[in-house]
Design an enzyme around this catalytic site. Sequence first.
Site, PDB file in Angstrom:
ATOM      1  N   PHE A   1       1.661   8.028  11.432  1.00  0.00           N
ATOM      2  CA  PHE A   1       0.418   7.986  12.210  1.00  0.00           C
ATOM      3  C   PHE A   1      -0.569   7.114  11.411  1.00  0.00           C
ATOM      4  CE2 PHE A   1       1.101  10.182  16.198  1.00  0.00           C
ATOM      5  CZ  PHE A   1       2.463  10.404  16.056  1.00  0.00           C
TER       6      PHE A   1
ATOM      7  N   TYR B   1       3.722  -6.784  17.232  1.00  0.00           N
ATOM      8  CA  TYR B   1       3.962  -5.916  16.065  1.00  0.00           C
ATOM      9  C   TYR B   1       4.711  -4.653  16.497  1.00  0.00           C
ATOM     10  CZ  TYR B   1       3.122  -2.291  12.601  1.00  0.00           C
ATOM     11  OH  TYR B   1       3.302  -1.244  11.726  1.00  0.00           O
TER      12      TYR B   1
ATOM     13  N   TYR C   1       0.835  -1.224   0.000  1.00  0.00           N
ATOM     14  CA  TYR C   1       0.000   0.000   0.000  1.00  0.00           C
ATOM     15  C   TYR C   1       0.867   1.271   0.000  1.00  0.00           C
ATOM     16  CZ  TYR C   1      -3.240   3.434   2.163  1.00  0.00           C
ATOM     17  OH  TYR C   1      -3.983   4.545   2.472  1.00  0.00           O
ATOM     18  N   ILE C   2       1.688   1.445   1.023  1.00  0.00           N
ATOM     19  CA  ILE C   2       2.451   2.699   1.118  1.00  0.00           C
ATOM     20  C   ILE C   2       3.607   2.679   0.110  1.00  0.00           C
ATOM     21  CG2 ILE C   2       3.698   4.249   2.674  1.00  0.00           C
ATOM     22  CD1 ILE C   2       2.188   2.797   5.019  1.00  0.00           C
TER      23      ILE C   2
ATOM     24  N   LYS D   1       8.705  -3.024  15.649  1.00  0.00           N
ATOM     25  CA  LYS D   1       9.067  -1.684  15.153  1.00  0.00           C
ATOM     26  C   LYS D   1      10.086  -1.042  16.097  1.00  0.00           C
ATOM     27  CE  LYS D   1       6.781  -1.706  11.458  1.00  0.00           C
ATOM     28  NZ  LYS D   1       7.512  -1.751  10.194  1.00  0.00           N
TER      29      LYS D   1
ATOM     30  N   ASN E   1      -8.837  -4.633   9.657  1.00  0.00           N
ATOM     31  CA  ASN E   1      -8.723  -4.282  11.076  1.00  0.00           C
ATOM     32  C   ASN E   1      -8.833  -2.782  11.272  1.00  0.00           C
ATOM     33  OD1 ASN E   1      -7.956  -6.979  11.964  1.00  0.00           O
ATOM     34  ND2 ASN E   1      -6.058  -6.592  10.833  1.00  0.00           N
TER      35      ASN E   1
ATOM     36  N   SER F   1       6.441   3.369  13.209  1.00  0.00           N
ATOM     37  CA  SER F   1       5.017   3.597  13.445  1.00  0.00           C
ATOM     38  C   SER F   1       4.819   4.381  14.734  1.00  0.00           C
ATOM     39  CB  SER F   1       4.327   2.239  13.583  1.00  0.00           C
ATOM     40  OG  SER F   1       3.029   2.390  14.102  1.00  0.00           O
TER      41      SER F   1
HETATM   42  P1  NAD Z   1       1.576  -3.717   3.046  1.00  0.00           P
HETATM   43  O1  NAD Z   1       1.330  -5.042   3.658  1.00  0.00           O
HETATM   44  O2  NAD Z   1       0.597  -3.207   2.043  1.00  0.00           O
HETATM   45  O3  NAD Z   1       3.032  -3.682   2.390  1.00  0.00           O
HETATM   46  C1  NAD Z   1       4.119  -4.422   2.911  1.00  0.00           C
HETATM   47  C2  NAD Z   1       4.758  -5.185   1.752  1.00  0.00           C
HETATM   48  O4  NAD Z   1       5.861  -5.927   2.245  1.00  0.00           O
HETATM   49  C3  NAD Z   1       3.799  -6.173   1.075  1.00  0.00           C
HETATM   50  O5  NAD Z   1       3.829  -5.965  -0.324  1.00  0.00           O
HETATM   51  C4  NAD Z   1       4.369  -7.544   1.439  1.00  0.00           C
HETATM   52  O6  NAD Z   1       4.148  -8.501   0.420  1.00  0.00           O
HETATM   53  C5  NAD Z   1       5.833  -7.211   1.646  1.00  0.00           C
HETATM   54  N1  NAD Z   1       6.557  -8.119   2.561  1.00  0.00           N
HETATM   55  C6  NAD Z   1       6.184  -8.521   3.799  1.00  0.00           C
HETATM   56  N2  NAD Z   1       7.125  -9.330   4.339  1.00  0.00           N
HETATM   57  C7  NAD Z   1       8.129  -9.415   3.413  1.00  0.00           C
HETATM   58  C8  NAD Z   1       9.373 -10.098   3.381  1.00  0.00           C
HETATM   59  N3  NAD Z   1       9.774 -10.858   4.390  1.00  0.00           N
HETATM   60  N4  NAD Z   1      10.148  -9.977   2.285  1.00  0.00           N
HETATM   61  C9  NAD Z   1       9.746  -9.206   1.229  1.00  0.00           C
HETATM   62  N5  NAD Z   1       8.572  -8.557   1.205  1.00  0.00           N
HETATM   63  C10 NAD Z   1       7.775  -8.644   2.289  1.00  0.00           C
HETATM   64  O7  NAD Z   1       1.733  -2.665   4.244  1.00  0.00           O
HETATM   65  P2  NAD Z   1       1.803  -1.080   4.220  1.00  0.00           P
HETATM   66  O8  NAD Z   1       0.569  -0.553   4.856  1.00  0.00           O
HETATM   67  O9  NAD Z   1       2.203  -0.580   2.890  1.00  0.00           O
HETATM   68  O10 NAD Z   1       2.982  -0.857   5.276  1.00  0.00           O
HETATM   69  C11 NAD Z   1       4.332  -0.690   4.890  1.00  0.00           C
HETATM   70  C12 NAD Z   1       5.192  -0.570   6.127  1.00  0.00           C
HETATM   71  O11 NAD Z   1       4.742   0.527   6.910  1.00  0.00           O
HETATM   72  C13 NAD Z   1       5.146  -1.794   7.043  1.00  0.00           C
HETATM   73  O12 NAD Z   1       6.451  -2.023   7.544  1.00  0.00           O
HETATM   74  C14 NAD Z   1       4.211  -1.382   8.150  1.00  0.00           C
HETATM   75  O13 NAD Z   1       4.481  -2.036   9.355  1.00  0.00           O
HETATM   76  C15 NAD Z   1       4.512   0.106   8.253  1.00  0.00           C
HETATM   77  N6  NAD Z   1       3.388   0.871   8.811  1.00  0.00           N
HETATM   78  C16 NAD Z   1       2.159   0.790   8.230  1.00  0.00           C
HETATM   79  C17 NAD Z   1       1.085   1.491   8.778  1.00  0.00           C
HETATM   80  C18 NAD Z   1      -0.294   1.386   8.168  1.00  0.00           C
HETATM   81  O14 NAD Z   1      -1.269   1.759   8.823  1.00  0.00           O
HETATM   82  N7  NAD Z   1      -0.462   0.931   6.936  1.00  0.00           N
HETATM   83  C19 NAD Z   1       1.285   2.299   9.914  1.00  0.00           C
HETATM   84  C20 NAD Z   1       2.558   2.378  10.464  1.00  0.00           C
HETATM   85  C21 NAD Z   1       3.611   1.668   9.895  1.00  0.00           C
HETATM   86  C1  UD1 Z   2      -4.033   0.410  14.786  1.00  0.00           C
HETATM   87  C2  UD1 Z   2      -3.051  -0.445  15.555  1.00  0.00           C
HETATM   88  C3  UD1 Z   2      -1.690   0.256  15.544  1.00  0.00           C
HETATM   89  C4  UD1 Z   2      -1.229   0.550  14.110  1.00  0.00           C
HETATM   90  C5  UD1 Z   2      -2.317   1.387  13.418  1.00  0.00           C
HETATM   91  C6  UD1 Z   2      -2.001   1.703  11.975  1.00  0.00           C
HETATM   92  C7  UD1 Z   2      -4.367  -1.660  17.238  1.00  0.00           C
HETATM   93  C8  UD1 Z   2      -4.674  -1.811  18.691  1.00  0.00           C
HETATM   94  N1  UD1 Z   2      -3.530  -0.645  16.911  1.00  0.00           N
HETATM   95  O1  UD1 Z   2      -4.124   1.625  15.447  1.00  0.00           O
HETATM   96  O2  UD1 Z   2      -0.710  -0.538  16.193  1.00  0.00           O
HETATM   97  O3  UD1 Z   2      -0.003   1.269  14.109  1.00  0.00           O
HETATM   98  O4  UD1 Z   2      -3.564   0.659  13.469  1.00  0.00           O
HETATM   99  O5  UD1 Z   2      -1.951   0.517  11.228  1.00  0.00           O
HETATM  100  O6  UD1 Z   2      -4.841  -2.423  16.401  1.00  0.00           O
HETATM  101  N2  UD1 Z   2     -12.155   1.643  15.062  1.00  0.00           N
HETATM  102  C9  UD1 Z   2     -13.510   1.342  15.184  1.00  0.00           C
HETATM  103  N3  UD1 Z   2     -13.992   0.262  14.477  1.00  0.00           N
HETATM  104  C10 UD1 Z   2     -13.203  -0.503  13.650  1.00  0.00           C
HETATM  105  C11 UD1 Z   2     -11.835  -0.171  13.530  1.00  0.00           C
HETATM  106  C12 UD1 Z   2     -11.344   0.896  14.263  1.00  0.00           C
HETATM  107  O7  UD1 Z   2     -14.234   2.000  15.898  1.00  0.00           O
HETATM  108  O8  UD1 Z   2     -13.710  -1.468  13.051  1.00  0.00           O
HETATM  109  C13 UD1 Z   2     -11.625   2.814  15.791  1.00  0.00           C
HETATM  110  C14 UD1 Z   2     -10.498   2.490  16.776  1.00  0.00           C
HETATM  111  O9  UD1 Z   2     -11.017   2.205  18.057  1.00  0.00           O
HETATM  112  C15 UD1 Z   2      -9.691   3.796  16.726  1.00  0.00           C
HETATM  113  C16 UD1 Z   2      -9.880   4.310  15.291  1.00  0.00           C
HETATM  114  O10 UD1 Z   2     -11.053   3.676  14.818  1.00  0.00           O
HETATM  115  O11 UD1 Z   2     -10.237   4.747  17.608  1.00  0.00           O
HETATM  116  C17 UD1 Z   2      -8.716   3.958  14.375  1.00  0.00           C
HETATM  117  O12 UD1 Z   2      -8.481   2.556  14.437  1.00  0.00           O
HETATM  118  P1  UD1 Z   2      -7.387   1.838  13.503  1.00  0.00           P
HETATM  119  O13 UD1 Z   2      -7.601   2.215  12.094  1.00  0.00           O
HETATM  120  O14 UD1 Z   2      -7.418   0.383  13.832  1.00  0.00           O
HETATM  121  O15 UD1 Z   2      -6.004   2.485  13.953  1.00  0.00           O
HETATM  122  P2  UD1 Z   2      -5.323   2.604  15.413  1.00  0.00           P
HETATM  123  O16 UD1 Z   2      -6.264   2.225  16.473  1.00  0.00           O
HETATM  124  O17 UD1 Z   2      -4.732   3.955  15.500  1.00  0.00           O
END
Ligand code: NAD
Ligand code: UD1
Length: 336
Positions: free
Chosen positions: A177, A148, A11-12, A152, A197, A124
């Site tokens: 964030f 998780y 995604y990112i 990080k 989630n 994160s």
């Molecule tokens: P994503 O799952 O869409 O992307 C992660 C990619 O990494 C996927 O394409 C997956 O196939 C690949 N991958 C996983 N394990 C691997 C491995 N061992 N070797 C090679 N490729 C591998 O997730 P995203 O939302 O794009 O997140 C990217 C990064 O940002 C992650 O490290 C995640 O923990 C971090 N992050 C995401 C969020 C969020 O809310 N999306 C928030 C904070 C941090």
């Molecule tokens: C979650 C993760 C966090 C991660 C972040 C971004 C948990 C406990 N924390 O955080 O570690 O870095 O995602 O990937 O899972 N909510 C609802 N209904 C839902 C889903 C969420 O009410 O079905 C609410 C939550 O209570 C929260 C807000 O929406 O208040 C955002 O939730 P979410 O998108 O899961 O992100 P974080 O809680 O910030």
Amino acid sequence: MSLLITGGTGYIGSHTVVELLQLGKDIIIVDNLSNSSTLVLDRVKAITGKTVTFIKADICDEAALDTVFKEHDIEAVVHFAGLKAVGESNDLPLSYYQNNVSGSVTLFQVMAKHGVKNLVFSSSATVYGENNPSPLDETMPTSATNPYGQTKLMVEHVLFDLARSDSEWSIACLRYFNPIGAHESGTIGENPNGVPNNLLPYVAQVAVGRLPQLQVFGDDYDTPDGTGVRDYIHVVDLAIGHVRALESLTKIKGCKAINIGTGNGTSVLEIVNTFKEISGQEINYKVVPRRAGDIGTVYADASLANTLLGWQATRNLNTMITDTWRWQSQNPNGFE
Ligand code: NAD
Ligand code: UD1
């Protein structure tokens, strides 16, 4: 010279690759496709008119990484690859430590061996744990409440130690964030496996009719409407944050943790109401008890990113939700 993007089909990663290609950068993606598909590469090409070098490999596979560094002249790495589901990490901690911690250490070892010491790492806001008041700033103590989050935090510690041991490293740990939204073309976006989630993909799937009802986790927090408040950031702003971080690595000596957020908080009900207004769809929801591990309010102090990287978010909540809805309604089943 090329940039290596691990997890670049995710995604990112895919949004960051688009921004980098548009600047004329030469991109190599390493991804094991555990949570993404090569279909994204066609979409990236449709947006940018450019292609990337894609290598299907696991970051835990040292020999495969070694070959990548031998065959390409790499100047810097953006390291997105990792597993990211908090709930799953409680059930499968070893997979998370293996993939996110061992995999990252393997990558850093291969980088060191080939003298590539410029890195942007996906950290994160979860590393702030439960006990700090918002706005969260980078000087606050860190902790983790699930495997998780531990991964990080552990990788951040590895990187701080690495930078202390060798002054040639320049490392930005970007503490994201809550990334939401999609590219304005509507052709790439978030495509979670199974039931989402996170709030935004859940709301989007209710709006498009894939899920019947949103559960709002708690309306008794100490927030204006009682529902949880988060700092949602447009994924394209986040992608541009990576571009600025890469450009700033020459200035960053050692390892720096940097928040990437907007500095604004938005509640669950504000998200639901804005989504309803923009999409014109009913968002069926019911309030249920709080989700274990959640806290009421989380938002960033985003000033360090501004001073250090010259970056700040420019896309507002309406744009974030308009772009989420465009992606979700044009691709109700993701990339398939
Ligand atoms: P994503 O799952 O869409 O992307 C992660 C990619 O990494 C996927 O394409 C997956 O196939 C690949 N991958 C996983 N394990 C691997 C491995 N061992 N070797 C090679 N490729 C591998 O997730 P995203 O939302 O794009 O997140 C990217 C990064 O940002 C992650 O490290 C995640 O923990 C971090 N992050 C995401 C969020 C969020 O809310 N999306 C928030 C904070 C941090
Ligand atoms: C979650 C993760 C966090 C991660 C972040 C971004 C948990 C406990 N924390 O955080 O570690 O870095 O995602 O990937 O899972 N909510 C609802 N209904 C839902 C889903 C969420 O009410 O079905 C609410 C939550 O209570 C929260 C807000 O929406 O208040 C955002 O939730 P979410 O998108 O899961 O992100 P974080 O809680 O910030």
